[in-house]
Design a protein around this motif. Structure first.
Motif, PDB file in Angstrom:
ATOM      1  N   ASP A  31      -7.529   5.792  -5.531  1.00 29.30           N
ATOM      2  CA  ASP A  31      -7.112   4.635  -6.269  1.00 29.30           C
ATOM      3  C   ASP A  31      -5.665   4.994  -6.921  1.00 29.30           C
ATOM      4  O   ASP A  31      -5.041   6.233  -6.946  1.00 29.30           O
TER       5      ASP A  31
ATOM      6  N   HIS B 139     -14.186  -1.040  -0.719  1.00 34.80           N
ATOM      7  CA  HIS B 139     -13.820  -0.950  -2.255  1.00 34.80           C
ATOM      8  C   HIS B 139     -14.270  -2.327  -2.858  1.00 34.80           C
ATOM      9  O   HIS B 139     -14.797  -2.380  -4.023  1.00 34.80           O
TER      10      HIS B 139
ATOM     11  N   SER C 201      -3.680   6.108   0.979  1.00 32.91           N
ATOM     12  CA  SER C 201      -3.598   5.507  -0.216  1.00 32.91           C
ATOM     13  C   SER C 201      -2.434   4.217  -0.245  1.00 32.91           C
ATOM     14  O   SER C 201      -2.736   3.086  -0.680  1.00 32.91           O
TER      15      SER C 201
ATOM     16  N   HIS D  38      -3.362   0.223  -0.585  1.00 32.64           N
ATOM     17  CA  HIS D  38      -3.081  -0.322  -1.869  1.00 32.64           C
ATOM     18  C   HIS D  38      -2.039  -1.622  -1.160  1.00 32.64           C
ATOM     19  O   HIS D  38      -1.892  -2.524  -2.017  1.00 32.64           O
TER      20      HIS D  38
END
Length: 308
Positions: A125, A295, A258, A262
Motif C-alpha cells: 500500500d 484490494h 505497487s 496505485h
C-alpha cells in the motif's frame, strides 16, 4: 547434453534461436532458457526412442510422445508452471521447424500444458511503499550509499522501472527531464514520466556520490565505483522489509507492481499502464485488475455494515 542429439537437430535449434534473437528481439536470458528447454525435449526423445533425433524423426513426433514427455517432466519433479514454460518453448521451436521443413506439427502444438494458478503481484500500500523508501535510506552508515539505494527504489516505485532498467541508466540520462527513454526487455523502448520525487532522489544521490557521472558510465555505482550489483538492492530492501514487518513479497519488484496498482486504483487506463510498464501483452498488465479487485473486496468486507 548436445552430444545426445544429431548435428542436424542441433543446427536447427541454433538457427531457431538466432531467428528469435534477431526477429523477436528476445533477451539473452530468454534465449538461454529456450535452448535448455528444447534441448531437454530432444534429449528425452533420443532416450525415449533409443535413437538420435534428426530432422525426420523430429517431424514424426506423436501425441503419445508428447504425453510421455509431460510424464517425464512430472517424474523429474517439475512444477506445473515450469512444465508449461518448457512446453511453450518446444511449441515455438516446432512452429518454426515445421514451416521450414514442411511437416504438420499438430501433435506438438495440440499438447496441453498443465493448469496452474497464476501468482498475482503483491503490491504494497502507499504508506508501506513510502516507509520502504525511507527505511532503505537508513540501512547504510555512508550517506551517499543510503541516498543511492533510496534513489533506486524510488525509481522502481515512482516510474515503474524494472531493477535492471534503473541500474542501466547512464550518466547521459542526467539531468532528467519530465520523462525518460527506457530500453526494456527485448530491446523495446518506451517513454516513462519522471515524478519530481524520483528526480530529486537521484539528484540528492549524485550530489553525495564521490564518483563523477560520466556519459557512458552507470549512474548508480558500487562502493568502489563499478556498476551497482542488483543483489545489493535486493539485500537492502529485504533488511528494510524485516524492520518494517512487511511480508516476504515486499521485494524491489513489488515496488514496480505497487506503481501499477496505485495508478490503476487512481483511475489510470490499463493500456496506458501497459505502455508505462513496457509489457508486451495487455494480459500481463491485466493481472493488476485482479489485484485491485482483491484490494477492493478486502475494503468492502472490512467496512460494509452488511459484510460478513
Amino acid at each position: 547434453m548436445t552430444l545426445l542429439i544429431s548435428p542436424a537437430a542441433r543446427d536447427a535449434l541454433e538457427n531457431w534461436l538466432a531467428s528469435a534473437r534477431a526477429l523477436k528481439g528476445a533477451a539473452e536470458n530468454t534465449i538461454t532458457a529456450y535452448r535448455a528447454d528444447v534441448l531437454e525435449f530432444i534429449v528425452f526423445l533420443t532416450a525415449h526412442h533409443a535413437e538420435p533425433q534428426g530432422l525426420k524423426p523430429l517431424a514424426r513426433v506423436t501425441t503419445p510422445d508428447m504425453r510421455a514427455f509431460m510424464a517425464h517432466l512430472r517424474g523429474q519433479g517439475a512444477a506445473p508452471r515450469s512444465m508449461a514454460r518448457k512446453l511453450s518453448a518446444v511449441k515455438s521451436f516446432y512452429r518454426w521447424l515445421a514451416e521450414r521443413e514442411g511437416f504438420e506439427p499438430t501433435a506438438v502444438i495440440m499438447a496441453r500444458a498443465p493448469k496452474f494458478q497464476k501468482k498475482l503481484p503483491r503490491p504494497l500500500d502507499e504508506s508501506a511503499a513510502r516507509a520502504m523508501i525511507e527505511t532503505v535510506e537508513m540501512q547504510s552508515a555512508d550517506s551517499w550509499i543510503g541516498a543511492r539505494d533510496a534513489a533506486v527504489v524510488t525509481l522502481l516505485y515512482g516510474c515503474g522501472l524494472r531493477i535492471s532498467e534503473a541500474l542501466g541508466l547512464r550518466g547521459r540520462d542526467w539531468p532528467m527531464g519530465e520523462s525518460l527513454r527506457i530500453t526494456g526487455k527485448g530491446g523495446k523502448e518506451r517513454i516513462v514520466p519522471v515524478l519530481p520525487l524520483a528526480r530529486d532522489a537521484v539528484g540528492i544521490y549524485l550530489q553525495l556520490c564521490p564518483f563523477e557521472p560520466e556519459p557512458e558510465a552507470p549512474i548508480f555505482r558500487g562502493a568502489r565505483g563499478g556498476a551497482l550489483n542488483p543483489r545489493l538492492i535486493q539485500k537492502v530492501t529485504e533488511k528494510a522489509r524485516l524492520q518494517l514487518g512487511l511480508p516476504a513479497t515486499a521485494t524491489p519488484h513489488a515496488m514496480r507492481h505497487s506503481f501499477a496498482t496505485h495508478l490503476l486504483a487512481a483511475g489510470g487506463d490499463l493500456r496506458a499502464i501497459q505502455e508505462l510498464l513496457g509489457h508486451a501483452s495487455l494480459s500481463t498488465t491485466q493481472a493488476y485488475t485482479a489485484v485491485d479487485e482483491v484490494h477492493l473486496m478486502k475494503v468492502y468486507e472490512a467496512t460494509h455494515p452488511k459484510a460478513g
